[in-house]
Every structure is written in C-alpha cells, then in structure tokens.
Design an enzyme around this catalytic site. Structure first.
Site, PDB file in Angstrom:
ATOM      1  N   ARG A  46       0.743  -1.286  -0.059  1.00  0.00           N
ATOM      2  CA  ARG A  46      -0.055   0.085  -0.104  1.00  0.00           C
ATOM      3  C   ARG A  46       1.060   1.122  -0.072  1.00  0.00           C
ATOM      4  NH1 ARG A  46      -1.470   1.468   4.544  1.00  0.00           N
ATOM      5  NH2 ARG A  46      -2.408  -0.488   5.368  1.00  0.00           N
ATOM      6  N   TYR A  98     -16.413  17.379 -15.463  1.00  0.00           N
ATOM      7  CA  TYR A  98     -16.959  15.711 -15.499  1.00  0.00           C
ATOM      8  C   TYR A  98     -17.871  15.566 -14.382  1.00  0.00           C
ATOM      9  CZ  TYR A  98     -16.100  10.804 -15.054  1.00  0.00           C
ATOM     10  OH  TYR A  98     -16.458   9.629 -14.814  1.00  0.00           O
ATOM     11  N   ASP A 170      -7.225  19.371 -14.209  1.00  0.00           N
ATOM     12  CA  ASP A 170      -7.617  17.899 -14.734  1.00  0.00           C
ATOM     13  C   ASP A 170      -7.497  17.910 -16.108  1.00  0.00           C
ATOM     14  OD1 ASP A 170      -9.006  15.885 -15.858  1.00  0.00           O
ATOM     15  OD2 ASP A 170     -10.732  15.709 -14.537  1.00  0.00           O
ATOM     16  N   LYS A 195      -8.205   6.719 -19.275  1.00  0.00           N
ATOM     17  CA  LYS A 195      -8.606   7.382 -20.521  1.00  0.00           C
ATOM     18  C   LYS A 195      -7.226   7.313 -21.545  1.00  0.00           C
ATOM     19  CE  LYS A 195     -12.236   7.992 -18.175  1.00  0.00           C
ATOM     20  NZ  LYS A 195     -12.852   9.470 -17.474  1.00  0.00           N
TER      21      LYS A 195
HETATM   22  C1  LIG Z   1     -13.009   9.681 -16.426  1.00  0.00           C
HETATM   23  C2  LIG Z   1     -12.903  11.039 -15.916  1.00  0.00           C
HETATM   24  C3  LIG Z   1     -12.709  11.305 -14.551  1.00  0.00           C
HETATM   25  C4  LIG Z   1     -12.770  10.203 -13.492  1.00  0.00           C
HETATM   26  O1  LIG Z   1     -11.723   9.294 -13.517  1.00  0.00           O
HETATM   27  P1  LIG Z   1     -12.022   7.511 -13.126  1.00  0.00           P
HETATM   28  O2  LIG Z   1     -10.671   7.243 -13.641  1.00  0.00           O
HETATM   29  O3  LIG Z   1     -13.192   7.154 -14.053  1.00  0.00           O
HETATM   30  O4  LIG Z   1     -12.193   7.673 -11.627  1.00  0.00           O
HETATM   31  C5  LIG Z   1     -12.088  12.836 -14.273  1.00  0.00           C
HETATM   32  N1  LIG Z   1     -12.158  13.678 -15.119  1.00  0.00           N
HETATM   33  C6  LIG Z   1     -12.310  13.226 -16.445  1.00  0.00           C
HETATM   34  C7  LIG Z   1     -12.104  14.372 -17.420  1.00  0.00           C
HETATM   35  C8  LIG Z   1     -12.589  12.071 -16.924  1.00  0.00           C
HETATM   36  O5  LIG Z   1     -12.830  11.840 -17.932  1.00  0.00           O
END
Ligand SMILES: *Cc1c(COP(=O)(O)O)cnc(C)c1O
Length: 379
Positions: A46, A98, A170, A195
């Site tokens: 962890r 998001y 982000d 992604k």
């Molecule tokens: C998918 C996404 C998230 C969240 O991420 P997870 O890996 O699904 O928890 C946050 N911001 C954006 C822009 C995303 O596309």
C-alpha cells in the site's frame, strides 16, 4: 529528454536482479526484512511497490513535474486532493465539469463543510469575483467535457497565485502530449489515467503530478493512509500503454480533425464543438496552450431531437456506445443520459449541454472506415 523518449524511458530501469528490460509486475503485498527494521525501502505494497514507483516517476516526467502519485481511479486521486483541505475552505471549479467530479464535490464533500462554486472560466478575469479569503483551490478542466470549451490555464493561474490560491488542472482530455499545465503555472495536474494515458480501455486509474514538496508529502501520506492505490498489474499495463502515448495521440488528433470537418460539412449536423476550428470561441487560447486539438468532439443535430440523436448512435458500427474515452477504439456517448446524468438538468442547460448532444472519442482506426461509419449513421 524529449517527450517521445520519456514515454519509453522515464522511470523505467532494467530490473537490477535479472536485467529484464520491462519493469516486472511486483505482484507482492509485502517484502522480507533482513533484520527487524532493516529493509530495501519496501515494507508493504500500500505504501510502496516497485511497479507503481516506476509508473509514478514516468508520469511525473511526462508532465515536467517533480512528484507523481497514482491512485485506484481518477476520482480517488481527486478525493485525495480535496482531503488536503479543511472545513470552511472553498473550491472554485469550472462549471462544465466531468460528472463524477461534480458528484464527489457536492454529494461527498459538501457535508464536511467544504464549499464548491461552479463558474464559467473561459474569461480568465471572471473568476476574480468568486474568490474569497476562504478560497484554497481553483479546479480547472480543459478542454471541458463535453462542451469542449478551452480555459486559459496561464491567465487563471496568474489570478489565483497572486492570492496564494492553488490551481489544479484535470488534464485527462489533453494529456501531456498536448498540454503541460505545470509549465503554464498550475500547481497540480490530475489525470484519469483510465482514458488516454492507459489508452487501451483496460485499466481504471488516477494520478496526481506536482512540484510542491510539502503538498506532495501530505498527498503521499493520504495515499497510504486512505489506501486507494492501484495494483501492480494495472501499473504495468499503464506503463506499457504510455510507451505509445505520443503515437496514439498523433493519430487521435489526425482522425479527430478529419471527423470534425466531416461533421461540420454534414447537412444534418447543427453545431460541432472542437477547438481546432478557427470559429471556436477559444481557438486562439487552444492554439497557444495546446500542441494540437485532440480527438474529442461533441455535436448536435439540426432540430435538436433527442430521439434522432439516439437513433444515430444506435446505427454506428465502429463508434461503440460506451462510457469513457481515450482508448484506441472509437466510442460515442450521450452525455445527458450517461456521463453527465448526475448533473441536474438545470445545471446542464446552464453550461449549454443540450439533451441531443452526442460526444465522440475518435479512436485510431483507419480514418476511411470512421468517415464511412459517420455517413451511414447520419444517413
Ligand atoms: C473519467 C474522468 C474522470 C474520473 O476518472 P475515473 O478514472 O473514472 O475515476 C475525471 N475527469 C475526467 C475529465 C474524466 O474523463
């Protein structure tokens, strides 16, 4: 080291025991100690795992940052950031956000006495009136999801930093291939590694990259104390995926441009949201802060009929109907009923998200097949 070289080499060192060129999957929860309290820097997975360490170092290098931290999902990464705040603190966030980020802010953290404001940020000065003595964080997502607005990171960072407020970006949609927020003055980059970074729709993971030593220490503490860490197999898959990030992104951008232009020329299509168009309201900012325009596109149909939009989506062959984005395969989504369903309709309308909006994540297939698919689905 240049970007393409970093994707392959940063953080990755041949395994000291065997010379294995690929970072092994250290599928272990614990590590033998030579004597009580005497170990090789690894005690429990962890806290530290060599596969995760390699990935964290790689991610930090790609974003030109000092510290990289991986989490079990993008939202687990966001969760860790907000846990560094205290009751009474305020976060000013972009309004075209998001859905899951909006949900964790409002449904999980508001009850702990944190305040979140959702504001339009395409005009850098517009945030000034929303900043107070309590504002500790500005949360930016750009390009925004799904309206593809572009937020000027540099100008927002200047306004926030002048007041000692930290800026988190982000960077999931752009990836460091297209945009490096730390270089533009942001304090932290957050990723849904799920992604484009992972890129193959086979892992859920999140990451934070930052330069500030004290904040990194606090987040490392939370990463271990709260324990939302990714497993070594997932870290290996992401390290592998990142080795082709530059090649994938290049093709995502090429295919994205071709699809955006084809949509714009189609008689059934009303609006196409893609920052590469000169007519896009934030095109100049996009050109200045991004190296290309990416493969995410949203569009609406003339007449704005939700049933027609769903019918088009149902006819797609290669654009698979699915949540998520950024994988090698093309996907399509209906934000109002899928990714953004957790945002109340009145909030959605405020940010221009119509019920007939379709979002495409353009993959890296042959562009001829993708264009043929678009034309047959639109009829
Ligand atoms: C998918 C996404 C998230 C969240 O991420 P997870 O890996 O699904 O928890 C946050 N911001 C954006 C822009 C995303 O596309």
């Amino acid at each position: 080291m240049k970007f393409a070289t970093k994707t392959i080499h940063a953080g990755v060192h041949p395994d000291p025991t065997t010379g294995a060129i690929m970072t092994p999957i250290y599928q272990t929860s614990t590590y033998a100690q030579q004597k009580v309290g005497e170990h090789k820097g690894y005690e429990y997975s962890r806290t530290h795992n060599p596969t995760r360490d390699a990935l964290q170092e790689n991610l930090a290098a790609l974003e030109n940052g000092k510290h990289g931290l991986c989490f079990a999902s993008g939202l687990a990464a966001t969760d860790a950031v907000i846990k560094t705040l205290n009751p009474g603190d305020e976060v000013v966030s972009t309004n075209d956000l998001y859905g899951g980020t909006y949900r964790i802010f409002t449904k999980v953290f508001e009850k702990y006495g944190l305040k979140f404001k959702f504001v339009g940020m395409t005009d850098g000065n517009a945030i000034k009136e929303h900043l107070t003595e309590q504002t500790k964080l500005v949360w930016i997502e750009t390009p925004t999801n799904p309206m593809m607005h572009i937020i000027d990171i540099k100008s927002i960072a200047e306004v926030a930093r002048a007041r000692g407020i930290k800026v988190v970006v982000d960077n999931t949609f752009a990836t460091p291939y297209l945009q490096r927020p730390l270089d533009l003055g942001a304090d932290m980059v957050m990723h849904s590694v799920t992604k484009y970074m992972g890129g193959h729709s086979d892992v859920v993971m999140g990451a934070l990259i930052l330069n500030d030593d004290a904040w990194a220490e606090e987040l490392t503490f939370i990463q271990n104390a709260s324990g939302a860490v990714p497993g070594p197999q997932d870290c290996f898959l992401v390290l592998r995926g990142i080795k082709t990030l530059h090649l994938r992104m290049q093709r995502h951008c090429e295919n994205g441009a071709a699809v955006a232009k084809a949509l714009k020329a189609h008689p059934r299509v009303d609006k196409v949201y893609w920052p590469g168009f000169e007519s896009h309201p934030n095109h100049e900012v996009a050109k200045a802060q991004m190296d290309d325009f990416g493969g995410m596109i949203s569009f609406t149909l003339k007449g704005d009929d939700v049933e027609e939009a769903k019918a088009v989506m149902n006819k797609f062959i290669y654009f698979t109907i699915a949540e998520s984005l950024g994988g090698v395969e093309s996907l399509c989504g209906h934000p109002a009923s899928m990714t953004h369903a957790s945002i109340p309709p009145e909030e959605r309308v405020k940010s221009g998200l119509l019920d007939s909006l379709i979002r495409l994540s353009v993959g890296i297939e042959d562009i001829d097949d993708l264009l043929e698919d678009l034309h047959q689905a639109l009829g």
